[in-house]
Design a protein around this motif. Structure first.
Motif, PDB file in Angstrom:
ATOM      1  N   ARG A   1       0.838  -1.195   0.000  1.00  0.00           N
ATOM      2  CA  ARG A   1       0.000   0.000   0.000  1.00  0.00           C
ATOM      3  C   ARG A   1       0.879   1.254   0.000  1.00  0.00           C
ATOM      4  NH1 ARG A   1      -5.156  -0.385   0.898  1.00  0.00           N
ATOM      5  NH2 ARG A   1      -5.225  -2.123   2.348  1.00  0.00           N
TER       6      ARG A   1
ATOM      7  N   LEU B   1       2.237   1.714  -3.455  1.00  0.00           N
ATOM      8  CA  LEU B   1       1.194   2.144  -4.371  1.00  0.00           C
ATOM      9  C   LEU B   1       0.870   3.627  -4.177  1.00  0.00           C
ATOM     10  CD1 LEU B   1      -0.425   0.909  -6.587  1.00  0.00           C
ATOM     11  CD2 LEU B   1      -2.148   0.210  -4.938  1.00  0.00           C
ATOM     12  N   ARG B   2       0.999   4.115  -2.944  1.00  0.00           N
ATOM     13  CA  ARG B   2       0.788   5.544  -2.726  1.00  0.00           C
ATOM     14  C   ARG B   2       1.900   6.345  -3.377  1.00  0.00           C
ATOM     15  NH1 ARG B   2      -0.559   4.438   2.660  1.00  0.00           N
ATOM     16  NH2 ARG B   2      -2.801   4.231   2.781  1.00  0.00           N
TER      17      ARG B   2
ATOM     18  N   PRO C   1       1.369   5.631  -7.825  1.00  0.00           N
ATOM     19  CA  PRO C   1      -0.043   5.250  -7.954  1.00  0.00           C
ATOM     20  C   PRO C   1      -0.428   4.776  -9.352  1.00  0.00           C
ATOM     21  CG  PRO C   1       0.184   7.639  -7.812  1.00  0.00           C
ATOM     22  CD  PRO C   1       1.547   7.067  -7.579  1.00  0.00           C
ATOM     23  N   ALA C   2       0.430   4.965 -10.343  1.00  0.00           N
ATOM     24  CA  ALA C   2       0.034   4.599 -11.699  1.00  0.00           C
ATOM     25  C   ALA C   2       0.793   3.381 -12.214  1.00  0.00           C
ATOM     26  CB  ALA C   2       0.235   5.796 -12.635  1.00  0.00           C
TER      27      ALA C   2
ATOM     28  N   MET D   1      -0.359  -2.341  -8.560  1.00  0.00           N
ATOM     29  CA  MET D   1      -1.792  -2.568  -8.319  1.00  0.00           C
ATOM     30  C   MET D   1      -2.083  -4.067  -8.344  1.00  0.00           C
ATOM     31  SD  MET D   1      -3.465   0.188 -10.933  1.00  0.00           S
ATOM     32  CE  MET D   1      -2.686   1.778 -11.172  1.00  0.00           C
TER      33      MET D   1
ATOM     34  N   GLU E   1     -11.757  -4.638  -2.526  1.00  0.00           N
ATOM     35  CA  GLU E   1     -10.580  -3.800  -2.778  1.00  0.00           C
ATOM     36  C   GLU E   1      -9.702  -4.420  -3.861  1.00  0.00           C
ATOM     37  OE1 GLU E   1      -8.310  -2.868   0.731  1.00  0.00           O
ATOM     38  OE2 GLU E   1      -6.954  -1.560  -0.396  1.00  0.00           O
TER      39      GLU E   1
ATOM     40  N   ALA F   1     -11.299  -3.903  -7.240  1.00  0.00           N
ATOM     41  CA  ALA F   1     -11.191  -2.492  -7.649  1.00  0.00           C
ATOM     42  C   ALA F   1      -9.803  -2.218  -8.212  1.00  0.00           C
ATOM     43  CB  ALA F   1     -11.477  -1.581  -6.458  1.00  0.00           C
ATOM     44  N   LEU F   2      -8.787  -2.802  -7.587  1.00  0.00           N
ATOM     45  CA  LEU F   2      -7.417  -2.560  -8.051  1.00  0.00           C
ATOM     46  C   LEU F   2      -7.146  -3.228  -9.394  1.00  0.00           C
ATOM     47  CD1 LEU F   2      -5.624  -2.790  -4.635  1.00  0.00           C
ATOM     48  CD2 LEU F   2      -5.465  -0.870  -6.213  1.00  0.00           C
TER      49      LEU F   2
ATOM     50  N   LYS G   1      -8.549  -1.106 -12.077  1.00  0.00           N
ATOM     51  CA  LYS G   1      -7.672   0.034 -12.340  1.00  0.00           C
ATOM     52  C   LYS G   1      -6.465  -0.381 -13.178  1.00  0.00           C
ATOM     53  CE  LYS G   1      -6.442   3.010  -9.278  1.00  0.00           C
ATOM     54  NZ  LYS G   1      -5.987   3.692  -8.034  1.00  0.00           N
TER      55      LYS G   1
ATOM     56  N   HIS H   1      -4.600   0.158 -17.910  1.00  0.00           N
ATOM     57  CA  HIS H   1      -3.294   0.557 -18.430  1.00  0.00           C
ATOM     58  C   HIS H   1      -2.848  -0.317 -19.598  1.00  0.00           C
ATOM     59  CE1 HIS H   1      -2.068   3.550 -15.359  1.00  0.00           C
ATOM     60  NE2 HIS H   1      -2.996   2.933 -14.675  1.00  0.00           N
TER      61      HIS H   1
ATOM     62  N   LEU I   1     -13.155   2.780   0.580  1.00  0.00           N
ATOM     63  CA  LEU I   1     -11.942   1.965   0.475  1.00  0.00           C
ATOM     64  C   LEU I   1     -10.731   2.909   0.431  1.00  0.00           C
ATOM     65  CD1 LEU I   1     -12.841  -0.841  -2.108  1.00  0.00           C
ATOM     66  CD2 LEU I   1     -12.126  -1.186   0.253  1.00  0.00           C
TER      67      LEU I   1
ATOM     68  N   ASP J   1      -4.757   7.784 -11.870  1.00  0.00           N
ATOM     69  CA  ASP J   1      -4.805   6.853 -10.753  1.00  0.00           C
ATOM     70  C   ASP J   1      -4.606   7.605  -9.450  1.00  0.00           C
ATOM     71  OD1 ASP J   1      -4.964   4.137 -11.982  1.00  0.00           O
ATOM     72  OD2 ASP J   1      -3.226   4.909 -13.040  1.00  0.00           O
TER      73      ASP J   1
END
Lengths: 412, 129
Positions: A221, A224-225, A228-229, A234, A275, A278-279, A282, A286, B49, B67
């Motif tokens: 996590r 990923l922060r 984020p892309a 992800m 979660e 959702a990831l 996302k 890409h 979330l 993102d």
């Protein structure tokens, strides 16, 4: 309110950024750690009265740096910093200054902090132990418990790992794009190993090893922060969440392994599944598939099936075919064979795994799968041999017991 | 008047809460919810979330999909309440009750609701209490 339970989480949340910056200043893990510890001690003294600073990481960096300053002055080689007098009023000065100093750096600082733990000469377990100690801030005792070894042995392992890192060259300049991507991949691999150390534990050990899987999620996590892309990060996060979502259903009351198709799906953790899905959504946007994303997509197809018989095995077969292309390995082919057996039948699957016999001869799971396929094909004698081989190679009593059930059903 | 109470907090810190701290905080928060619900003042409540699951559509001549959350800030929007309050003071009191149940870091933004549409979600999509 006297509940001070909020302080520790704030400290651990700020830890990677603060440690990363302190490592850049002092270029030495031990010094950075001592400085951070000192800053935490001061935080525990002042925060309960004054409340938390607006930017906890910046506060810890400044206080830790100041505390370690005298000691380190002799060693020199620091980044240019303002005079100490200017830093004395921590309330007002610290934030803009820290932002100026660290605003652009903090992503690479944290990545570097993680990356030094992935020193290629360190065995995987030492990499993991170091990351848990340095980045997550687990105590040696907690890490020892998770690795099921004594505290003294773990202390020694971590000290040795740190010495190795100190000898090596760590690049402190800002990495280029290619180098950053390489660092990210190495860190991701280390994190997934950490997760698997926890996740692949037997029922008896799973409670003790749980922190490994949880810290791995925490670290991902964090990554990923920072990035984020990155679809593969992800994917890694989704993969771990989806696997972890089944944790409760993986063992029965006696500690026996419960196979995916036999698990009570109502026990799966819905928040983790949501979660994870959702990831993946996302990541897919890409259109840059990678091994973690594909494995996550496979896990997602299991998570989406309300009952085992609703599983979209054809799609899983396709995903494994993609994974084979991207990351050829006999183990991937073996996993694919399980999907193939559902789509095209056991004959086709057996044909697929036969060429793997030589390379996977020492692998428990290979003989387990082979035995199950032979059983379906009503070739009990050969199945019995394969199961016997699997039991001999089992890593845990639970694995052996599971195969024994198959054997019992054969004789029944 | 309806007020939205938007919950902002340091996401990494909330994510590192120990199970005990989490459970104790939730028990205290549920106490506040129950009181409001009993008074018939509690509207929809949502816990979101983590922002790592967020995607942002930035509008422009050409829309851009990014993102991550809308803004990279220390404190992130983690959830919200809709509460019926007679006045701003009453809404601040609700926020204070929530803050007492969940002290330490973070902020509650209190925003009067201009317009709210009826929920048309089927019953099974209603979020769990």
């Amino acid at each position: 309110m006297n509940d001070l339970g909020w302080i520790d989480p704030v400290l651990s949340a700020a830890r990677p950024q603060a440690m990363g910056a302190l490592l850049r200043y002092f270029r030495d893990l031990d010094t950075a750690e001592e400085a951070f510890q000192e800053a935490c001690l001061r935080a525990l003294k002042t925060w309960p009265q004054n409340g938390p600073p607006r930017d906890a990481a910046a506060w810890l960096i400044m206080v830790g740096r100041n505390a370690a300053m005298d000691d380190v002055r002799r060693r020199a080689r620091q980044t240019e910093l303002p005079d100490e007098e200017q830093l004395s009023d921590l309330d007002d000065v610290e934030t803009p200054m820290a932002e100026r100093l660290d605003g652009e750096h903090y992503k690479d600082d944290i990545l570097r902090l993680l990356f030094v733990c992935c020193h290629p000469e360190l065995p995987a377990t030492q990499q993991i132990a170091l990351a848990l100690r340095i980045v997550c801030g687990l105590t040696v005792k907690q890490i020892a418990r998770a690795f099921l070894v004594g505290e003294a042995a773990m202390e020694q392992r971590i000290t040795r790992a740190k010495a190795r890192v100190a000898q090596g060259k760590v690049a402190f300049e800002t990495p280029g794009a290619v180098e950053r991507a390489e660092r990210l991949a190495a860190v991701a691999a280390m994190i997934y190993l950490t997760f698997n150390e926890g996740y692949s534990a037997s029922a008896a050990e799973v409670e003790a090893r749980k922190p490994l899987a949880e810290e791995a999620l925490w670290l991902t996590r964090l990554l990923l922060r920072l990035f984020p892309a990155e679809p593969e990060i992800m994917g890694l996060m989704a993969l771990m969440l989806l696997q972890q979502s089944r944790a409760k259903a993986r063992f029965d009351g006696d500690g026996n392994v419960v196979l995916l198709e036999d698990q009570d799906r109502s026990q799966w953790s819905q928040p983790r599944i949501s979660e994870g899905l959702a990831l993946i959504d996302k990541a897919m946007r890409h259109a840059r598939p990678g091994p973690y994303q594909i494995q996550a997509a496979i896990a997602a197809l299991h998570a989406r099936a309300a009952r085992a018989e609703d599983t979209d095995w054809a799609q899983i077969d396709l995903l494994y075919a993609n994974l084979e292309r991207l990351q050829p390995s006999p183990v991937v082919t073996l996993n694919r064979a399980v999907a193939v057996s559902k789509v095209k039948g056991p004959e086709a699957a057996l044909e697929m795994i036969e060429p793997l016999a030589e390379r996977l001869d020492g692998y428990f799971y290979f003989h387990g799968v082979k035995g199950a396929l032979l059983k379906q094909l009503e070739r009990p004698d050969e199945a019995r041999i394969a199961f016997g081989r699997a039991i001999a190679l089992a890593n845990t009593p639970a694995e052996a017991a599971h195969i024994r059930q198959h054997l019992d059903r054969l004789s029944g | 008047m309806l007020y939205a109470i938007l919950c902002y907090n340091v996401e990494e810190a909330v994510g590192s809460w120990s199970k005990e701290h989490h459970d104790q905080t939730m028990t205290r928060l549920h106490g506040v919810h129950d009181k409001l619900a009993a008074q018939g003042r509690l509207g929809p409540v949502a816990r979101l979330l983590p922002t790592t699951a967020a995607t942002t559509l930035r509008k422009g001549r050409e829309d851009m999909v990014i993102d991550g959350p809308f803004a990279e800030t220390k404190e992130q929007l983690l959830g919200f309440y809709i509460v019926d309050c007679a006045s701003l003071d009453a809404a601040i009191d609700v926020a204070k009750d929530l803050a007492k149940a969940n002290p330490s870091t973070g902020s509650y933004e209190i925003r009067p609701v201009a317009e709210m549409h009826e929920s048309h979600l089927p019953a099974e999509k209603k979020p769990a209490a």
